[in-house]
Design an enzyme around this catalytic site. Structure first.
Site, PDB file in Angstrom:
ATOM      1  N   SER A 160      -3.560  -2.489  -6.639  1.00  0.00           N
ATOM      2  CA  SER A 160      -2.157  -2.208  -6.361  1.00  0.00           C
ATOM      3  C   SER A 160      -1.569  -1.218  -7.382  1.00  0.00           C
ATOM      4  O   SER A 160      -2.042  -0.087  -7.469  1.00  0.00           O
ATOM      5  CB  SER A 160      -1.402  -3.538  -6.307  1.00  0.00           C
TER       6      SER A 160
ATOM      7  N   ASP B 203      -0.096  -4.757   5.895  1.00  0.00           N
ATOM      8  CA  ASP B 203       0.490  -4.762   4.547  1.00  0.00           C
ATOM      9  C   ASP B 203       1.914  -4.207   4.616  1.00  0.00           C
ATOM     10  O   ASP B 203       2.097  -3.045   4.984  1.00  0.00           O
ATOM     11  CB  ASP B 203      -0.393  -3.890   3.630  1.00  0.00           C
TER      12      ASP B 203
ATOM     13  N   HIS C 105      -1.275  -7.563   1.533  1.00  0.00           N
ATOM     14  CA  HIS C 105      -1.507  -6.871   0.259  1.00  0.00           C
ATOM     15  C   HIS C 105      -2.442  -7.675  -0.652  1.00  0.00           C
ATOM     16  O   HIS C 105      -2.652  -7.314  -1.799  1.00  0.00           O
ATOM     17  CB  HIS C 105      -0.151  -6.635  -0.422  1.00  0.00           C
TER      18      HIS C 105
HETATM   19  C1  MLT Z   1       3.755   0.024  -6.900  1.00  0.00           C
HETATM   20  O1  MLT Z   1       4.855  -0.208  -7.352  1.00  0.00           O
HETATM   21  O2  MLT Z   1       2.862   0.624  -7.511  1.00  0.00           O
HETATM   22  C2  MLT Z   1       3.467  -0.485  -5.538  1.00  0.00           C
HETATM   23  O3  MLT Z   1       4.619  -0.859  -4.896  1.00  0.00           O
HETATM   24  C3  MLT Z   1       2.507  -1.596  -5.564  1.00  0.00           C
HETATM   25  C4  MLT Z   1       2.983  -2.714  -6.423  1.00  0.00           C
HETATM   26  O4  MLT Z   1       3.839  -3.491  -6.012  1.00  0.00           O
HETATM   27  O5  MLT Z   1       2.522  -2.818  -7.546  1.00  0.00           O
END
Ligand code: MLT
Length: 209
Positions: free
Chosen positions: A104, A154, A185
């Site tokens: 992520s 997702d 996710h």
């Molecule tokens: C981010 O902020 O990089 C994306 O939304 C994924 C996350 O939630 O970390």
């Protein structure tokens, strides 16, 4: 003096070292079980993102309206890349041999570093990542191999966004294998098994000195 929070777990010197980049709210050790599954004998290095939002560690900031702060993303990616070089030297690691494992937020910053900065690493498993900056990339990613995963339901990463990122990486010359599961996710056993199969197939886990 580095302000980085890091963790290092020694391993065999003929195995590619793993760099662990956590998701939002994670830290430098929480991907260790996954790294150990994918690359049990490798040394492992974790670096914590130094941004805190609502108590959660991240690698870069959001803007007030919930978008991505691209100026901060650039600054923090530079910080991360210099921390990677410093920490690698400390542990006798060649940063070019790092196998990046990102989830992520951590996967997002790794892909951004390839596309918009000069990142030394050549191999990465990037789980549930997304495109942060749609601007065309001038990077030359020949020699780069990456395994990307995506969930088709997702709510954070649309299929269009994932396809766009995949295209950016492919257009820059990276060898990309993508896995899409019927999932959100979160990680699944099936995707991690697919990542392991891919990694073994690349032969990049064993270093040739
Ligand atoms: C981010 O902020 O990089 C994306 O939304 C994924 C996350 O939630 O970390």
């Amino acid at each position: 003096m580095s302000d980085a929070q890091t963790a290092f777990f020694p391993g065999e010197s003929d195995k590619a070292p793993v760099l662990m980049l956590h998701g939002t709210g994670g830290d430098e050790t929480d991907l260790l079980p996954i790294a150990s599954f994918l690359a049990p004998d490798s040394p492992k290095l974790g670096i914590r993102g130094r941004i805190h939002e609502n108590g959660a560690n991240r690698y870069f900031k959001h803007t007030d309206d919930g978008g991505f702060d691209l100026d901060n993303l650039s600054t923090e990616t530079d910080w991360l890349l210099s921390t990677i070089v410093t920490e690698s030297a400390k542990h006798g690691i060649d940063p070019k041999q790092l196998l990046v494992l990102g989830f992520s937020n951590g996967a997002n910053v790794a892909a951004y570093a390839w596309l918009h900065k000069k990142a030394p690493f050549k191999t990465a498993i990037l789980l549930h990542l997304m495109m942060l900056d749609p601007q065309a990339s001038a990077a030359n990613l020949n020699g780069v191999a990456t395994f990307l995963t995506h969930g088709d339901v997702d709510p954070i990463v649309s299929s269009a966004n994932f396809t766009g990122l995949r295209r950016q990486l492919t257009d820059a010359g990276a060898a990309v294998e993508a896995y899409t599961g019927h999932q959100s996710h979160q990680l699944t056993r099936a995707e991690l098994s697919a990542a392991k199969t891919w990694l073994d197939k690349t032969g990049r886990l064993v270093l040739s000195h």
